[in-house]
Design an enzyme around this catalytic site. Structure first.
Site, PDB file in Angstrom:
ATOM      1  N   HIS A  33     -12.114 118.447   1.133  1.00 15.70           N
ATOM      2  CA  HIS A  33     -12.030 119.538   2.096  1.00 15.70           C
ATOM      3  C   HIS A  33     -11.036 119.234   3.219  1.00 15.70           C
ATOM      4  O   HIS A  33     -10.583 120.146   3.914  1.00 15.70           O
ATOM      5  CB  HIS A  33     -13.411 119.822   2.693  1.00 15.70           C
ATOM      6  CG  HIS A  33     -13.716 121.278   2.830  1.00 15.70           C
ATOM      7  ND1 HIS A  33     -12.785 122.195   3.299  1.00 15.70           N
ATOM      8  CD2 HIS A  33     -14.840 121.989   2.592  1.00 15.70           C
ATOM      9  CE1 HIS A  33     -13.342 123.399   3.330  1.00 15.70           C
ATOM     10  NE2 HIS A  33     -14.574 123.306   2.899  1.00 15.70           N
ATOM     11  N   ALA A  34     -10.688 117.969   3.407  1.00 19.14           N
ATOM     12  CA  ALA A  34      -9.645 117.642   4.382  1.00 19.14           C
ATOM     13  C   ALA A  34      -8.288 118.156   3.931  1.00 19.14           C
ATOM     14  O   ALA A  34      -7.358 118.269   4.741  1.00 19.14           O
ATOM     15  CB  ALA A  34      -9.587 116.124   4.588  1.00 19.14           C
TER      16      ALA A  34
END
Length: 472
Positions: free
Chosen positions: A139-140
């Site tokens: 998700h980064a």
């Protein structure tokens, strides 16, 4: 220098062995459309060709000395496609159960932070002649919209066409030395962050005042910490269970048009009905409605240039305390209008602005303490689950020349909210992907199979209402 935004970096700090912060996708393919036929070696080589000049696929993390600032992205000069695209075969009989069991196992494995933060598993032998691809991206690196954009590097409109997003070679950020990283971090912490914090205080105080006013008039969005507790609202483990299903996008659109609601209203109402039915069958249905966090893309409104995640969120009651499906939809539509109006009054970049203050070391320690002390079971429930609705392609797409038959998105789960439901439209279908902590919600297939039944019940209620009006 390509520094992670505070919001992107926060997904790194939130991650623990139990709370994994990657987003997944399960793609079902028809390999018979591939111009030269299917082989794993050719598919792996073609993926390598398409991602080799795309920084989002070939960059890795570099920490700032002493953890004084958010990490930066640097090019992985030892990038090797064989460390990212793997091959598996389903055990006999190679059906749905075997596929989702394998997908759940893969979803529970963390990504290697020493390499670019993504993996794909090409799974052969699904239902005899089909191939499935299970993908993971941290998700980064992506949110819903940017994730879909990245997948476009691997997809085309025709089986033998070039990918949608294959264009000019993209540039990588400059890689600074250790001394420069350290000096930049010191300046940011000492000079910039305190000043930025002061600037945020006034609009934040004004927002609180406006929210109180909306609450008094009954036009505020649902409030966090007001959710009832369920079996999937506690401390999670690293084990994952996955289930998927398809529902008719045409039926959803018909209901939307007949009732003057939106596609998202219908999706949330169907999800609320499925959850109500699921919990009621187990004798666990709360008296008050479940509360969902619904991610909202602010990519069009954001004034920030950098960062992969450009999202905000609103809270939505799912009407699980309402038995009639049409009444639930009407209530959902009314509440969602209030929530959207309330959300639009919040700065598109507010979540990103506040996330800039997430100190890597402090944030990580806090998350581990929260999990270790099982605090999710001791305070009021913030929200019950996350529900996302991701727009997909209205036309057929091809992945490495193989037609995409289904694309099931799967988001992360959190301590306190061990269930994630994500839906994605694709060529006339709505694909439903559910992922949960296996100990919190072991029978996810029972839940996902209730979605088609709830959509049918809602459609029948709409038809009955229309018929009644015609007879008057």
């Amino acid at each position: 220098m390509d520094r992670l935004s505070g919001l992107d970096a926060s997904f790194l700090y939130l991650e623990t062995p139990a709370q994994l912060m990657h987003v997944c996708g399960l793609i079902v393919l028809d390999p018979s459309t591939m111009p030269d036929g299917y082989s794993f070696e050719s598919m792996q080589a073609e993926i390598d060709r398409r991602v080799s000049d795309v920084p989002a696929f070939t960059r890795k993390l570099r920490r700032v000395p002493l953890g004084l600032d958010h990490p930066i992205w640097v090019r992985d000069r030892q990038f090797d496609i064989e460390r990212h695209v793997h091959r598996l075969a389903l055990p006999e009989p190679g059906g749905y159960k075997e596929l989702v069991t394998l997908a759940g196992h893969l979803a529970g494995q963390p990504l290697d932070r020493s390499r670019p933060l993504w993996e794909m598993w090409v799974i052969e032998g699904y239902e005899g002649d089909k191939v499935a691809v299970f993908s993971k991206m941290h998700h980064a690196t992506v949110d819903g919209v940017s994730g879909a954009n990245l997948i476009s590097h691997l997809c085309s409109l025709e089986a033998d066409a070039e990918p949608l997003a294959l264009g000019p070679k993209q540039e990588y950020g400059r890689e600074p030395g250790r001394r420069e990283l350290l000096s930049r971090a010191i300046v940011s912490n000492v000079a910039h962050r305190p000043m930025t914090a002061v600037k945020l205080l006034t609009p934040s105080a004004q927002l609180i005042t406006r929210t109180v006013g909306r609450a008094r008039t009954g036009t505020a969005m649902a409030a966090p910490f007001t959710a009832p507790r369920t079996s999937f609202n506690g401390t999670i483990t690293g084990h994952r269970a996955i289930a998927v299903a398809d529902i008719s996008l045409d039926d959803i659109r018909e209901i939307k048009s007949a009732t003057g609601t939106t596609v998202n209203d219908v999706v949330l109402a169907v999800a609320g009905g499925a959850l109500r039915s699921y919990l009621d069958a187990r004798g666990e249905l709360p008296d008050t409605s479940l509360l969902a966090t619904v991610p909202v893309s602010v990519r069009e409104q954001s004034k920030r240039e950098g960062g992969a995640n450009k999202v905000s969120a609103l809270f939505a009651k799912l009407g699980t305390d309402v038995e009639d499906p049409l009444e639930r939809l009407e209530e959902m539509s009314r509440n969602n209008r209030n929530a959207k109006d309330h959300h639009q009054a919040i700065s598109a970049d507010s979540l990103q602005d506040w996330a800039e203050f997430a100190a890597p070391r402090t944030f990580g320690l806090a998350v581990r303490a929260y999990a270790g002390l099982r605090l999710a079971e001791k305070h009021p429930v913030v929200h019950n689950l996350v529900i996302s609705n991701v727009p997909g392609p209205p036309i057929p797409l091809y992945f490495m020349g193989a037609q995409i038959l289904a694309l099931y998105p799967l988001g992360p789960v959190f301590h306190g909210a061990g269930l994630n439901i994500t839906v994605m439209s694709n060529h006339g279908h709505m694909h439903v992907g559910i992922i949960a902590c296996r100990e919190s919600l072991p029978d996810v297939d029972d839940l996902v199979q209730r979605f088609p039944a709830e959509l049918a019940a809602l459609k029948a209620a709409v038809i009955a209402q229309q018929t009644a009006k015609q007879l008057r």
